[in-house]
Design an enzyme around this catalytic site. Sequence first.
Site, PDB file in Angstrom:
ATOM      1  N   GLY A 233       0.769  -1.240   0.000  1.00 21.56           N
ATOM      2  CA  GLY A 233       0.000   0.000   0.000  1.00 21.56           C
ATOM      3  C   GLY A 233       0.797   1.286   0.000  1.00 21.56           C
ATOM      4  NE  ARG A 307      -3.470   3.326 -10.729  1.00 19.99           N
ATOM      5  CZ  ARG A 307      -3.325   4.534 -10.215  1.00 19.99           C
ATOM      6  NH1 ARG A 307      -2.795   5.507 -10.907  1.00 19.99           N
ATOM      7  NH2 ARG A 307      -3.710   4.773  -8.981  1.00 19.99           N
ATOM      8  CB  CYS A 338     -17.000   3.433 -28.236  1.00 18.76           C
ATOM      9  SG  CYS A 338     -16.301   3.457 -29.885  1.00 18.76           S
ATOM     10  CE1 TYR A 367      -2.345  -3.300  -8.380  1.00 15.10           C
ATOM     11  CE2 TYR A 367      -1.086  -1.363  -7.727  1.00 15.10           C
ATOM     12  CZ  TYR A 367      -1.561  -2.626  -7.458  1.00 15.10           C
ATOM     13  OH  TYR A 367      -1.253  -3.234  -6.272  1.00 15.10           O
TER      14      TYR A 367
HETATM   15  C1  LIG Z   1      -2.899  -5.185  -3.813  1.00 16.70           C
HETATM   16  C2  LIG Z   1      -2.293  -5.817  -2.623  1.00 16.70           C
HETATM   17  C3  LIG Z   1      -0.984  -5.494  -2.251  1.00 16.70           C
HETATM   18  C4  LIG Z   1      -0.143  -4.473  -2.982  1.00 16.70           C
HETATM   19  O1  LIG Z   1      -0.617  -3.177  -2.838  1.00 16.70           O
HETATM   20  P1  LIG Z   1       0.249  -1.926  -3.360  1.00 16.70           P
HETATM   21  O2  LIG Z   1      -0.614  -0.772  -3.073  1.00 16.70           O
HETATM   22  O3  LIG Z   1       0.478  -2.111  -4.807  1.00 16.70           O
HETATM   23  O4  LIG Z   1       1.514  -1.912  -2.584  1.00 16.70           O
HETATM   24  C5  LIG Z   1      -0.460  -6.150  -1.167  1.00 16.70           C
HETATM   25  N1  LIG Z   1      -1.161  -7.068  -0.460  1.00 16.70           N
HETATM   26  C6  LIG Z   1      -2.420  -7.398  -0.794  1.00 16.70           C
HETATM   27  C7  LIG Z   1      -3.134  -8.414   0.000  1.00 16.70           C
HETATM   28  C8  LIG Z   1      -3.028  -6.776  -1.870  1.00 16.70           C
HETATM   29  O5  LIG Z   1      -4.284  -7.090  -2.184  1.00 16.70           O
END
Ligand SMILES: *Cc1c(COP(=O)(O)O)cnc(C)c1O
Length: 404
Positions: A233, A307, A338, A367
Amino acid sequence: MKYIKKKFSIEGISAQKLAKKFGTPIYCYSYKRLKENIDNFKSSFKSFAPLICFAIKANPNVSLIRDIKKLGLGADVVSMGEMMKAIKAGVNPKKIVFSGVGKTENEIKYAIDKKILLINAESKNEIITIEKIAKSKKKIVNIGIRLNPNTDAKTLNQISTGKKENKFGVNEKTFIELIRYSKNSNNINLKCLSVHIGSQILNYRPYIKMLRVIDKILKKTNHKFEFIDLGGGMGIPYKDNSKKLNFNKYNIAIKKFLKNNKFKIIFEPGRCIVGNTGVLISKIIYIKEAGKKKFIILDTGMNDFIRPALYNANHKILPAIKTNRISKKTYEFVGPICESTDKFSTLKKFQKLNEKDIIIICDVGAYGMSLSSNYNVRAKPIEILIKNSKINIIKKRQKLKDLI
Ligand SMILES: *Cc1c(COP(=O)(O)O)cnc(C)c1O
């Protein structure tokens, strides 16, 4: 990635040249950036030497995963397909963790057969399924349980995962019940508490809150966990002046957390490993006048890069060749799909553009290709990696004949 003599270049190779050689659109990645990101991540948390499992869903290109593996990372997977790609890329199964709310029996069987490090379960019924399969195989399977810490990651709602209304993980009460359940099982070994509160997190405070919730739960139970999986994250700056997550503050908080608790920490970063490693190189098909603005119609759209359409994400757009002429009209960069949401950005005072000019959409390494589709029956772009100033084709452009 920078301008060299007014030409946007990736490790010294100009985007214009790549467009000429391979056609457009192109996903182009820089190995140098990838290595810098991984080195930076490792050194930021080196005092507790975490296991870093790259979240494959951010970019599942097998060549890239192979390079990421060679730089020392494991893999976080969310499907059998991703697990197969990680294994094909040579990732040691002892460095693979498996997340997701809907793992099927087939996927669980495969994970058990491959002896991966952890299946991070997200519900009681999933644990019961894992137990049943483990029993039939006469095996003891290592699992984690994903806790929903009810922590607001203060990110976009669409990519928040750690609030109680989100489908991910189990609440505190269920978590404690499941520890008890696991203890009484002969076929599962509960080794890990896992969390993942969302994506593109730019402020460290939600992580501190999350650590506090984990700390509180650990105090309520006397179960001995070997791993704490803190998920991913970590956010990156998509705009010039926006900040990125302060790794140092997060590192200090984890070190404090580890003072009372001795665990191996697992991370699952995706975006911050690959996000800024990739650009999407595209050509202008038409420029269409529309009152005060001009539509810049590109040969890439939401099928290649969703995105902006999906999350309202704003990605920097640059000209492949810099001039000093500025357009008086506002430019709206759109794709050929479209759909009205097939739109990248609206920009004022952009450099004056012409049809057939090449433009660059920045920071698409995470992504980007992984969320691409064949919508409107369009073939997916070629992927290339520039490594030590050499061009490597890491995925061929799809052929229309294979789609038809
Ligand atoms: C998507 C996801 C991640 C990676 O998230 P990032 O924001 O790309 O770092 C890590 N763990 C789980 C369980 C996820 O679903």
